[in-house]
Design a protein around this motif. Structure first.
Motif, PDB file in Angstrom:
ATOM      1  N   ILE A  19     -31.444  62.890 -39.412  1.00 52.00           N
ATOM      2  CA  ILE A  19     -32.338  63.981 -39.731  1.00 52.00           C
ATOM      3  C   ILE A  19     -32.075  64.180 -41.166  1.00 52.00           C
ATOM      4  O   ILE A  19     -33.043  64.615 -41.964  1.00 52.00           O
TER       5      ILE A  19
ATOM      6  N   ALA B 200     -39.299  62.091 -45.514  1.00 52.45           N
ATOM      7  CA  ALA B 200     -40.599  62.304 -44.813  1.00 52.45           C
ATOM      8  C   ALA B 200     -41.501  63.295 -45.375  1.00 52.45           C
ATOM      9  O   ALA B 200     -42.784  63.190 -45.907  1.00 52.45           O
ATOM     10  N   TYR B 201     -40.658  64.452 -46.018  1.00 45.66           N
ATOM     11  CA  TYR B 201     -41.380  65.612 -46.292  1.00 45.66           C
ATOM     12  C   TYR B 201     -42.029  65.006 -47.788  1.00 45.66           C
ATOM     13  O   TYR B 201     -43.248  65.237 -48.111  1.00 45.66           O
TER      14      TYR B 201
ATOM     15  N   VAL C 129     -33.828  61.538 -43.143  1.00 47.69           N
ATOM     16  CA  VAL C 129     -35.158  60.977 -42.747  1.00 47.69           C
ATOM     17  C   VAL C 129     -36.084  62.301 -43.233  1.00 47.69           C
ATOM     18  O   VAL C 129     -37.132  62.122 -43.999  1.00 47.69           O
ATOM     19  N   VAL C 130     -35.514  63.481 -42.834  1.00 47.53           N
ATOM     20  CA  VAL C 130     -36.561  64.672 -43.092  1.00 47.53           C
ATOM     21  C   VAL C 130     -36.919  65.105 -44.708  1.00 47.53           C
ATOM     22  O   VAL C 130     -38.005  65.065 -44.907  1.00 47.53           O
TER      23      VAL C 130
END
Lengths: 299, 411
Positions: A282, A289-290, A285-286
């Motif tokens: 997370i 992705a954001y 990735v977060v």
């Protein structure tokens, strides 16, 4: 108000068959993936042993996890393996693809040879490289029988470098696929671009670095995701090639999770470790992705 | 006419199948898949089939570490088998506590198991709150050193009679290019060896203080340090082994590449398969010849709870059959393990098995590590020893500190 209601209804029933078709997958995603994840995280705060029990112990499992040398070694190994395998897969894959793109003869043959290892499972790969790197059977034995008797090459029996022995096998197996994806990306570049670059007198390497690679961004994203997920879940390669040895020097987090859950019969500890793996994913990735999706909207 | 005879045949077949249904099928899962092991299981199946029931063999390849998760998930997942193997010890404790195992007290009382099972420590892990949940069926022990006689002949020395004599021979062995001690790379092997050193060099009291009383202070003390120092020596002698599996290491002893191996009594099977004779081609030293004591681990059968009362009945029959005198002899001779009852005759046992029986008779026995420590603690200790064994930069003092810290938190 009166008008809005039927319209909302309309949009709800728009494409109704497609929505019905998506229900099983949505259900799977919610219940199996999300539900399973939440369940795991909740039980990582319990002292479950062989069977899951709701007996909460706070952060005990996490305290123990981060004070266990084996877990720390696993995380370090994953970091080394991850960074190196990411860099080498991309670099080797791209260079091979570029070489392949020079309209060489027997391209099909070479492509098949490079892609072939990918058809083998990690278990087979691991065993093959276990033999190749065995000092009495493999590379060391061959070089020594050629006359270089002081030659030593036994990474799998040296705790300091064993993870590089695993890395070699991982790269051997994985770069072929990266090469093929990159090659497809290169083939997708319009010939006009090359012509324009040539007219402007830009050297070939500069064209690759400053024009082609930025244009291949979607391909790079795909390969990154493939390599990244491969790194996090590496388990079978280790089991087949080294069994985590020598002396636990090639342990990885996924193996820790499995061993703790099933061999040591300590579910709580295994769940805590897998939660930490989730957290690390997370964390990476977060933000990405954001950045990726918010950027697209602005455009 | 034709139709009638057909109908008659059908009717007959119906009654036949009804008759057959009374012989209950019972699936039995285990991880005995090697040649000798499979032959031993066949003996159990034969004995059970003779009672009019039917043994459905559910062998799971890959050893206990692979098989146990499968068995456990079947039992907890609502698909229980008729009976299943576990190691004698605490591996199935939670399944019993969760009420997933059939209580076989009825058979145990009728047969007087508490009187016939020897040593009594074996059945202690089967009895919970006065109720019986499993049947121990054999005894396996770790405390053996296996040596190739020809190797010692080669260096012109008699075969060592104890650990100290062996230690004295090590320099000569190394000079002759022979690996003194073969130890496979898998973690459980170095861990098991360390357990043997504890018992053999440290004695029973030391072992009990650490593994039964879980006395962390003692585990950090000077007597324990001696064991770690001996292990540090042994890891030097074994560093050229470079094989993974225990039987590959045994094979190095058989072929004379290595002089000795410390391994459980199952190693004997490998010598037997290679056509070697105990006492002539190879020598076994229980307790390393210092403290002749063996641990009494082994295998037990558990009976997961069934819905069908017929199956429960068959389970009781199986439980009774497993401890039958004849079954015990036939099974253990093939398996190379010792029987759990002291009143059977093993006339055809070989030299090493006889040594084992002798020690059992004297009562020089210990519970197995599996019986005294939880799988979790065992795993943690194994990690420490495995790392110590392969990473020569870890001193005995450091390893001991980590070991004691785990004993302090052991459950």
């Amino acid at each position: 108000m009166e008008r809005a209601a039927p319209r909302r209804r309309n949009s709800l029933f728009k494409n109704i068959s497609a929505k019905i078709a998506a229900i099983p997958m949505a259900f799977t995603a919610l219940v199996v993936f999300l539900g399973g994840t939440i369940w795991t995280v909740v039980y990582s705060f319990t002292n479950s042993k062989l069977l899951p029990r709701l007996n909460f112990v706070g952060f005990d499992q996490y305290t123990r996890l981060w004070s266990t040398p084996r877990w720390l070694v696993s995380v370090e190994n994953l970091a080394i393996y991850g960074v190196l395998s990411l860099i080498f897969s991309l670099v080797i894959g791209f260079i091979l693809a570029v070489a392949m793109d020079q309209k060489i003869r027997f391209e099909n043959t070479f492509r098949t040879i490079f892609l072939y290892p990918f058809a083998l499972s990690f278990i087979v790969t691991g065993l093959v490289w276990q033999w190749l790197l065995n000092p009495d059977l493999g590379v060391q034995h061959i070089v020594r029988s050629l006359g270089y008797t002081s030659f030593t090459f036994d990474p799998l029996y040296n705790a300091d470098i064993v993870i590089y022995g695993v890395l070699i096998a991982g790269l051997w197996q994985g770069t072929g696929l990266i090469m093929v994806l990159m090659l497809a990306g290169l083939r997708g570049i319009d010939e006009e671009i090359w012509r324009a670059a040539r007219v402007d007198g830009i050297p070939t390497w500069k064209t690759y670095v400053f024009i082609i690679i930025p244009m291949m961004r979607p391909v790079f994203v795909t390969t990154l995701v493939l390599i990244g997920s491969g790194i996090i879940k590496v388990y079978d390669l280790i089991v087949a090639q080294t069994g985590g040895g020598p002396g636990g020097a090639s342990e990885v987090p996924a193996k820790y999770v499995y061993d703790l859950m099933f061999y040591s019969q300590n579910l709580g500890q295994g769940f805590a470790a897998s939660t930490m793996m989730l957290v690390s994913v997370i964390v990476i990735v977060v933000p990405w992705a954001y950045f990726e999706f918010s950027g697209r909207k602005a455009r | 006419m034709n139709i009638r005879s057909l109908a008659a045949a059908l009717a007959a077949s119906v009654t036949l199948s009804v008759g057959a249904a009374q012989a209950t099928d019972l699936e039995v899962t285990h991880w005995w898949t090697s040649g000798g092991e499979a032959a031993a299981v066949a003996e159990l199946a034969k004995a059970f089939d003779a009672t009019g029931n039917h043994w459905v063999d559910g062998a799971i390849a890959g050893g206990g570490d692979v098989a146990r998760p499968i068995m456990i998930s079947r039992i907890t997942g609502g698909d229980p088998m008729g009976a299943t193997q576990f190691n004698t010890g605490r591996q199935a404790d939670e399944l019993v506590e969760a009420g997933l195992m059939q209580d076989v007290t009825e058979v145990a009382k009728a047969e007087g198991w508490d009187k016939i099972i020897n040593p009594p420590s074996l059945y202690k892990s089967c009895v919970k709150d006065g109720k019986w949940y499993c049947v121990p069926i054999n005894i396996h022990s770790w405390q053996w050193m296996w040596m190739n006689n020809a190797v010692f002949e080669k260096i012109g020395k008699p075969v060592p009679k104890n650990w100290d004599e062996f230690v004295a021979d090590v320099p000569e062995l190394q000079k002759a290019g022979i690996i003194p001690l073969a130890v496979g790379g898998q973690a459980w092997q170095s861990n098991g060896l360390f357990g043997v050193l504890q018992v053999a060099l440290g004695g029973v009291d030391l072992w009990k203080k650490v593994n039964v009383d879980k006395d962390a202070k003692f585990a950090a003390g000077p007597e324990m340090l001696k064991i770690f120092k001996a292990a540090a020596q042994a890891r030097e002698w074994s560093k050229d082994t470079k094989v993974q599996d225990w039987n590959q290491a045994t094979n190095m002893v058989i072929t004379g590449k290595a002089a000795a191996q410390i391994m459980g009594d199952w190693a004997q099977g490998e010598f037997a398969v290679a056509g070697k004779v105990a006492g002539k081609d190879y020598t076994c030293l229980p307790g390393l010849g210092v403290n002749e004591i063996i641990s009494t681990g082994g295998d037990s059968f558990y009976f997961p709870k069934q819905k069908d009362p017929e199956k429960t009945k068959a389970q009781m029959v199986l439980a009774k059959t497993l401890l039958d005198k004849k079954t015990q002899v036939a099974f253990n001779l093939k398996k190379g393990s010792l029987p759990v009852r002291g009143d059977v005759d093993l006339a055809s046992a070989n030299d090493c098995m006889k040594k084992g029986l002798e020690i059992l008779k004297k009562g020089n026995v210990l519970p197995d590590g599996n019986q005294t420590l939880s799988p979790d603690t065992t795993g943690q200790l194994q990690d420490v020893i495995d790392k110590f064994w392969h990473d020569f930069s870890i001193t005995p003092e450091e390893a001991q500190k980590q070991y004691a810290a785990i004993i302090a938190k052991a459950d």
